[in-house]
Every structure is written in C-alpha cells, then in structure tokens.
Design a protein around this motif. Structure first.
Motif, PDB file in Angstrom:
ATOM      1  N   SER A  41      32.710  51.443  44.483  1.00  0.00           N
ATOM      2  CA  SER A  41      31.919  52.200  43.519  1.00  0.00           C
ATOM      3  C   SER A  41      30.536  51.561  43.403  1.00  0.00           C
ATOM      4  N   ARG A  42      29.517  52.392  43.584  1.00  0.00           N
ATOM      5  CA  ARG A  42      28.124  51.923  43.514  1.00  0.00           C
ATOM      6  C   ARG A  42      27.338  52.780  42.533  1.00  0.00           C
ATOM      7  N   LEU A  43      26.209  52.245  42.086  1.00  0.00           N
ATOM      8  CA  LEU A  43      25.330  52.979  41.173  1.00  0.00           C
ATOM      9  C   LEU A  43      24.440  53.920  41.963  1.00  0.00           C
ATOM     10  N   GLY A  44      24.434  55.179  41.564  1.00  0.00           N
ATOM     11  CA  GLY A  44      23.627  56.177  42.247  1.00  0.00           C
ATOM     12  C   GLY A  44      22.489  56.672  41.383  1.00  0.00           C
ATOM     13  N   TRP A  45      22.055  57.862  41.708  1.00  0.00           N
ATOM     14  CA  TRP A  45      20.960  58.522  41.006  1.00  0.00           C
ATOM     15  C   TRP A  45      21.302  58.633  39.525  1.00  0.00           C
ATOM     16  N   GLU A  46      20.347  58.256  38.685  1.00  0.00           N
ATOM     17  CA  GLU A  46      20.489  58.251  37.232  1.00  0.00           C
ATOM     18  C   GLU A  46      21.638  57.362  36.756  1.00  0.00           C
ATOM     19  N   GLY A  47      21.994  56.373  37.579  1.00  0.00           N
ATOM     20  CA  GLY A  47      23.017  55.410  37.205  1.00  0.00           C
ATOM     21  C   GLY A  47      24.435  55.927  37.300  1.00  0.00           C
ATOM     22  N   ARG A  48      24.618  57.113  37.892  1.00  0.00           N
ATOM     23  CA  ARG A  48      25.969  57.663  38.039  1.00  0.00           C
ATOM     24  C   ARG A  48      26.697  56.955  39.173  1.00  0.00           C
ATOM     25  N   PRO A  49      27.938  56.534  38.940  1.00  0.00           N
ATOM     26  CA  PRO A  49      28.693  55.879  40.012  1.00  0.00           C
ATOM     27  C   PRO A  49      29.154  56.876  41.076  1.00  0.00           C
ATOM     28  N   PHE A  50      29.238  56.392  42.302  1.00  0.00           N
ATOM     29  CA  PHE A  50      29.784  57.170  43.405  1.00  0.00           C
ATOM     30  C   PHE A  50      30.487  56.193  44.339  1.00  0.00           C
ATOM     31  N   ASP A  51      31.366  56.720  45.180  1.00  0.00           N
ATOM     32  CA  ASP A  51      32.079  55.887  46.148  1.00  0.00           C
ATOM     33  C   ASP A  51      31.271  55.776  47.430  1.00  0.00           C
ATOM     34  N   LEU A  52      30.849  54.572  47.758  1.00  0.00           N
ATOM     35  CA  LEU A  52      30.119  54.300  48.993  1.00  0.00           C
ATOM     36  C   LEU A  52      31.141  53.952  50.067  1.00  0.00           C
ATOM     37  N   TRP A  53      30.961  54.511  51.257  1.00  0.00           N
ATOM     38  CA  TRP A  53      31.874  54.290  52.380  1.00  0.00           C
ATOM     39  C   TRP A  53      31.188  53.491  53.470  1.00  0.00           C
ATOM     40  N   LYS A  54      31.899  52.494  53.991  1.00  0.00           N
ATOM     41  CA  LYS A  54      31.437  51.686  55.116  1.00  0.00           C
ATOM     42  C   LYS A  54      32.641  51.397  56.008  1.00  0.00           C
ATOM     43  N   PHE A  55      32.365  50.928  57.214  1.00  0.00           N
ATOM     44  CA  PHE A  55      33.469  50.418  58.023  1.00  0.00           C
ATOM     45  C   PHE A  55      33.899  49.083  57.433  1.00  0.00           C
ATOM     46  N   ARG A  56      35.182  48.812  57.446  1.00  0.00           N
ATOM     47  CA  ARG A  56      35.725  47.575  56.897  1.00  0.00           C
ATOM     48  C   ARG A  56      35.423  46.426  57.850  1.00  0.00           C
ATOM     49  N   THR A  57      34.838  45.367  57.323  1.00  0.00           N
ATOM     50  CA  THR A  57      34.461  44.218  58.145  1.00  0.00           C
ATOM     51  C   THR A  57      35.231  42.955  57.775  1.00  0.00           C
ATOM     52  N   MET A  58      36.032  43.022  56.705  1.00  0.00           N
ATOM     53  CA  MET A  58      36.780  41.853  56.255  1.00  0.00           C
ATOM     54  C   MET A  58      38.260  42.185  56.129  1.00  0.00           C
ATOM     55  N   THR A  59      39.059  41.156  56.202  1.00  0.00           N
ATOM     56  CA  THR A  59      40.493  41.304  55.966  1.00  0.00           C
ATOM     57  C   THR A  59      40.757  41.186  54.466  1.00  0.00           C
ATOM     58  N   ASP A  60      41.973  41.441  54.076  1.00  0.00           N
ATOM     59  CA  ASP A  60      42.388  41.278  52.677  1.00  0.00           C
ATOM     60  C   ASP A  60      43.200  39.992  52.509  1.00  0.00           C
ATOM     61  N   GLU A  61      42.893  39.004  53.350  1.00  0.00           N
ATOM     62  CA  GLU A  61      43.654  37.757  53.362  1.00  0.00           C
ATOM     63  C   GLU A  61      43.555  37.032  52.026  1.00  0.00           C
ATOM     64  N   GLN A  62      44.705  36.608  51.531  1.00  0.00           N
ATOM     65  CA  GLN A  62      44.779  35.911  50.254  1.00  0.00           C
ATOM     66  C   GLN A  62      45.169  34.458  50.455  1.00  0.00           C
ATOM     67  N   GLY A  63      44.754  33.628  49.524  1.00  0.00           N
ATOM     68  CA  GLY A  63      45.123  32.227  49.532  1.00  0.00           C
ATOM     69  C   GLY A  63      46.487  32.035  48.901  1.00  0.00           C
ATOM     70  N   PRO A  64      46.946  30.788  48.826  1.00  0.00           N
ATOM     71  CA  PRO A  64      48.265  30.504  48.246  1.00  0.00           C
ATOM     72  C   PRO A  64      48.369  30.925  46.777  1.00  0.00           C
ATOM     73  N   ASP A  65      47.227  31.007  46.095  1.00  0.00           N
ATOM     74  CA  ASP A  65      47.223  31.396  44.683  1.00  0.00           C
ATOM     75  C   ASP A  65      47.254  32.911  44.485  1.00  0.00           C
ATOM     76  N   GLY A  66      47.251  33.673  45.591  1.00  0.00           N
ATOM     77  CA  GLY A  66      47.279  35.127  45.499  1.00  0.00           C
ATOM     78  C   GLY A  66      45.914  35.771  45.365  1.00  0.00           C
ATOM     79  N   GLU A  67      44.889  34.946  45.253  1.00  0.00           N
ATOM     80  CA  GLU A  67      43.515  35.450  45.160  1.00  0.00           C
ATOM     81  C   GLU A  67      42.955  35.664  46.564  1.00  0.00           C
TER      82      GLU A  67
END
Length: 167
Positions: A41-67
C-alpha cells in the motif's frame, strides 16, 4: 492530455515488454516460487492509498525469532539484478493504466510515511505519483530524504509536458 499520454505509452510498453514480463515472472516463479509479485500500500494522488505492484525481489525468510530477516539477507541475487536494472518496477505500468500512477511524478511512498511529511512536503501528493520523477534523475538514492522531498515539491510547482519529456 497527460493522462492520455500515460495510458498510450504504458499500454504500448506493456505490449512491447510482454515477453520480458513473462520471462521475469517465469524466472522468479522457478527460482523463488510463488508469489511472483510484491504488493504494498502506497500513498497516491491526494494521499489516497493504492496497491503498488512490483516483481518480488526478496524472500520471506525469517530468523529463529519468527521475525523477517533484514532486507540485505532476504534480497536474492536475481532480485538484486532486477533492482539494479529497475526491471522489478515494470509491473507498475499496470498502476499507470489503472490511473493510480503517472509515468512521471514523485515516487509513491508507503502509507506509513503519511504522518512524517511537513505541510510543504505533503504537497507532493497534489499529483499522481510516477514511475520516475525529478528526484530520481537528480540523484535517486544518493540524495538525502529532505532533499528528495524538496525535489518532489519543486516538480509539483514546475510541472509541464516539456519537463516530463525531459525527465
């Protein structure tokens, strides 16, 4: 006039780049698995949020703490290349076609940044955000935050078709 140019150029670019888009999507799916796209979610025209789409460049890898691990650890080699060539941003052409973005304008920032803007800096949201903008051609990530926002506001004040063509 500007919106018409945005739609025509974005549509032509999507058509011409369709094989590249498909190849990147297939490579990402093969290397990283689903999902292929990153949505935020990004800020658009007049501050309205919209969903910005990009190709995924990162994994969702988590550490031992789950973060989630730090970005540097989750950024893939292929993702690093996509970012360095800005090919990760090709899906944003759909945002242009949908009317959430323009080809040229201040880059859209995450919604969480809304409360950080001064009243002057918030003027950057008086127009549609863009795929590229004045701040990007005048330093991109080498200028500090305040200077980048000042360049965005300068663009809002001096925006013209000629300046857009120059950018």
């Amino acid at each position: 006039m500007r919106r018409c140019i945005d739609v025509v150029v974005a549509a032509m670019t999507v058509l011409v780049c369709a094989p590249v888009l498909a190849a990147i999507a297939a490579a990402l799916r093969h290397r990283q698995g689903p999902p292929t796209f990153f949505r935020q979610s990004r800020l658009g025209w007049e501050g309205r949020p919209f969903d910005l789409w990009k190709f995924r460049t990162m994994t969702d890898e988590q550490g031992p703490d789950g973060e989630l691990r730090p970005d540097e650890q989750r950024l893939t080699l292929f993702g690093r290349w996509l970012r360095s060539t800005s090919l990760d941003e090709l899906p944003e052409l759909w945002n242009v076609l949908r009317g959430n973005m323009s080809l040229v304008g201040p880059r859209p920032l995450p919604v969480a940044y809304r409360d950080r803007f001064t009243p002057s800096e918030a003027r950057r949201m008086e127009i549609r955000p863009g795929l590229t903008g004045w701040a990007q051609i005048n330093g991109r990530n080498t200028v500090d935050w305040d200077e980048r926002l000042a360049l965005d506001v300068w663009y809002v004040d001096h925006r013209s078709l000629w300046l857009d063509l120059r950018i």
